[in-house]
Design a protein around this motif. Structure first.
Motif, mmCIF file in Angstrom:
data_model
loop_
_atom_site.group_PDB
_atom_site.id
_atom_site.type_symbol
_atom_site.label_atom_id
_atom_site.label_comp_id
_atom_site.label_asym_id
_atom_site.label_seq_id
_atom_site.Cartn_x
_atom_site.Cartn_y
_atom_site.Cartn_z
ATOM 1 N N LEU A 287 1.640 -2.402 7.410
ATOM 2 C CA LEU A 287 1.684 -1.126 6.689
ATOM 3 C C LEU A 287 0.288 -0.662 6.281
ATOM 4 O O LEU A 287 -0.041 0.517 6.410
ATOM 5 N N ALA A 288 -0.523 -1.596 5.812
ATOM 6 C CA ALA A 288 -1.890 -1.238 5.415
ATOM 7 C C ALA A 288 -2.676 -0.734 6.619
ATOM 8 O O ALA A 288 -3.369 0.284 6.538
ATOM 9 N N SER A 289 -2.543 -1.426 7.730
ATOM 10 C CA SER A 289 -3.266 -1.048 8.938
ATOM 11 C C SER A 289 -2.824 0.306 9.472
ATOM 12 O O SER A 289 -3.653 1.107 9.920
ATOM 13 N N VAL B 152 -2.603 2.897 5.259
ATOM 14 C CA VAL B 152 -3.610 2.912 4.194
ATOM 15 C C VAL B 152 -5.024 3.002 4.758
ATOM 16 O O VAL B 152 -5.816 3.837 4.303
ATOM 17 N N VAL B 153 -5.348 2.170 5.723
ATOM 18 C CA VAL B 153 -6.699 2.190 6.292
ATOM 19 C C VAL B 153 -7.047 3.577 6.839
ATOM 20 O O VAL B 153 -8.107 4.126 6.495
ATOM 21 N N PRO B 154 -6.179 4.180 7.664
ATOM 22 C CA PRO B 154 -6.527 5.527 8.151
ATOM 23 C C PRO B 154 -6.670 6.563 7.028
ATOM 24 O O PRO B 154 -7.538 7.438 7.103
ATOM 25 N N ALA B 155 -5.850 6.449 6.004
ATOM 26 C CA ALA B 155 -5.938 7.410 4.895
ATOM 27 C C ALA B 155 -7.262 7.276 4.151
ATOM 28 O O ALA B 155 -7.897 8.279 3.804
ATOM 29 N N ILE B 156 -7.680 6.054 3.925
ATOM 30 C CA ILE B 156 -8.941 5.831 3.218
ATOM 31 C C ILE B 156 -10.120 6.220 4.102
ATOM 32 O O ILE B 156 -11.078 6.844 3.636
ATOM 33 N N LYS B 157 -10.051 5.903 5.386
ATOM 34 C CA LYS B 157 -11.122 6.325 6.297
ATOM 35 C C LYS B 157 -11.195 7.843 6.375
ATOM 36 O O LYS B 157 -12.283 8.421 6.401
ATOM 37 N N ARG B 158 -10.045 8.493 6.409
ATOM 38 C CA ARG B 158 -10.038 9.965 6.447
ATOM 39 C C ARG B 158 -10.726 10.521 5.207
ATOM 40 O O ARG B 158 -11.557 11.427 5.284
ATOM 41 N N ARG B 159 -10.390 9.973 4.062
ATOM 42 C CA ARG B 159 -11.000 10.445 2.806
ATOM 43 C C ARG B 159 -12.502 10.216 2.832
ATOM 44 O O ARG B 159 -13.280 11.061 2.377
ATOM 45 N N LEU B 160 -12.953 9.093 3.403
ATOM 46 C CA LEU B 160 -14.379 8.804 3.503
ATOM 47 C C LEU B 160 -15.065 9.787 4.455
ATOM 48 O O LEU B 160 -16.140 10.317 4.144
ATOM 49 N N VAL B 161 -14.446 10.063 5.586
ATOM 50 C CA VAL B 161 -15.003 11.030 6.532
ATOM 51 C C VAL B 161 -15.119 12.403 5.872
ATOM 52 O O VAL B 161 -16.151 13.081 5.993
ATOM 53 N N ILE C 62 -11.585 -1.554 -0.702
ATOM 54 C CA ILE C 62 -10.854 -0.420 -1.270
ATOM 55 C C ILE C 62 -9.392 -0.459 -0.841
ATOM 56 O O ILE C 62 -8.487 -0.192 -1.646
ATOM 57 N N VAL C 63 -9.137 -0.834 0.401
ATOM 58 C CA VAL C 63 -7.754 -0.989 0.870
ATOM 59 C C VAL C 63 -7.037 -2.050 0.034
ATOM 60 O O VAL C 63 -5.889 -1.859 -0.383
ATOM 61 N N MET C 64 -7.709 -3.141 -0.236
ATOM 62 C CA MET C 64 -7.102 -4.214 -1.028
ATOM 63 C C MET C 64 -6.781 -3.746 -2.450
ATOM 64 O O MET C 64 -5.730 -4.090 -2.999
ATOM 65 N N VAL C 65 -7.652 -2.960 -3.040
ATOM 66 C CA VAL C 65 -7.397 -2.408 -4.373
ATOM 67 C C VAL C 65 -6.166 -1.509 -4.326
ATOM 68 O O VAL C 65 -5.274 -1.600 -5.177
ATOM 69 N N PHE C 66 -6.104 -0.651 -3.320
ATOM 70 C CA PHE C 66 -4.961 0.248 -3.151
ATOM 71 C C PHE C 66 -3.663 -0.556 -3.079
ATOM 72 O O PHE C 66 -2.675 -0.229 -3.746
ATOM 73 N N MET C 67 -3.670 -1.598 -2.287
ATOM 74 C CA MET C 67 -2.473 -2.423 -2.111
ATOM 75 C C MET C 67 -2.147 -3.203 -3.392
ATOM 76 O O MET C 67 -0.984 -3.262 -3.803
ATOM 77 N N ALA C 68 -3.147 -3.780 -4.025
ATOM 78 C CA ALA C 68 -2.924 -4.584 -5.229
ATOM 79 C C ALA C 68 -2.321 -3.762 -6.363
ATOM 80 O O ALA C 68 -1.529 -4.271 -7.157
ATOM 81 N N ARG C 69 -2.653 -2.487 -6.411
ATOM 82 C CA ARG C 69 -2.146 -1.616 -7.473
ATOM 83 C C ARG C 69 -0.776 -1.013 -7.140
ATOM 84 O O ARG C 69 -0.304 -0.136 -7.851
ATOM 85 N N LYS C 70 -0.191 -1.500 -6.060
ATOM 86 C CA LYS C 70 1.167 -1.118 -5.641
ATOM 87 C C LYS C 70 1.297 0.378 -5.336
ATOM 88 O O LYS C 70 2.356 0.960 -5.478
ATOM 89 N N TYR C 71 0.218 0.986 -4.872
ATOM 90 C CA TYR C 71 0.245 2.411 -4.559
ATOM 91 C C TYR C 71 1.038 2.719 -3.285
ATOM 92 O O TYR C 71 1.455 3.848 -3.080
ATOM 93 N N LEU C 72 1.225 1.717 -2.436
ATOM 94 C CA LEU C 72 1.958 1.960 -1.193
ATOM 95 C C LEU C 72 3.469 1.861 -1.375
ATOM 96 O O LEU C 72 4.220 2.294 -0.504
ATOM 97 N N CYS C 73 3.927 1.363 -2.500
ATOM 98 C CA CYS C 73 5.355 1.072 -2.693
ATOM 99 C C CYS C 73 6.272 2.263 -2.415
ATOM 100 O O CYS C 73 7.281 2.127 -1.722
#
Length: 130
Positions: A7-9, A12-21, A93-104
């Motif tokens: 799920l992260a791959s 989450v990863v594409p979303a965070i990369k998009r925000r960085l771009v 940053i992906v790990m922080v996103f996941m640890a804070r249960k934002y993907l739930c």
């Protein structure tokens, strides 16, 4: 149930990369420069900018994560981070996103049968110091 890594791959990863771009573009970097600094193709940069990739999750809904991404963008521009450093910081940053249960909530949309009130997988796996 899908793996949290899957799920992260995928989301989450594409979303965070998009925000960085988007952040790097906002700060004046051209697509080719963004691609070089992030170690991705210029075509992928274009897909992030157009919203064709990485738009399932809107990182702007998570102010703390958006702030981490903005900080990373600033460090990329100011300190000329290596591609390895960028990947490490993106993963953090992906790990922080996941640890804070934002993907739930999104995970529940993807797999309606899961009970997100009982799941504590991500906080247990993705412990990160900020």
């Amino acid at each position: 149930m899908k793996s949290t890594y899957e799920l992260a791959s995928k989301y989450v990863v594409p979303a965070i990369k998009r925000r960085l771009v988007l952040e790097l573009a906002k700060k004046g970097l051209m697509g080719v420069e963004i691609a070089r600094k992030l170690g991705i193709s210029q075509s992928l940069v274009t897909r992030y900018l157009s919203g064709e990739r990485g738009s399932y999750i809107n990182i702007d809904e998570y102010a703390d994560i958006a702030k981490l991404v903005e900080g990373l963008a600033n460090r990329i521009i100011e300190s000329h981070m290596s591609e390895y450093d960028v990947v490490r910081e993106l993963d953090r940053i992906v790990m922080v996103f996941m640890a804070r249960k934002y993907l739930c909530k999104k995970h529940k949309e993807i797999e309606p049968s899961i009970d997100i009130t009982k799941c504590n997988i991500c906080p247990a796996l993705y412990k990160v110091n900020i």
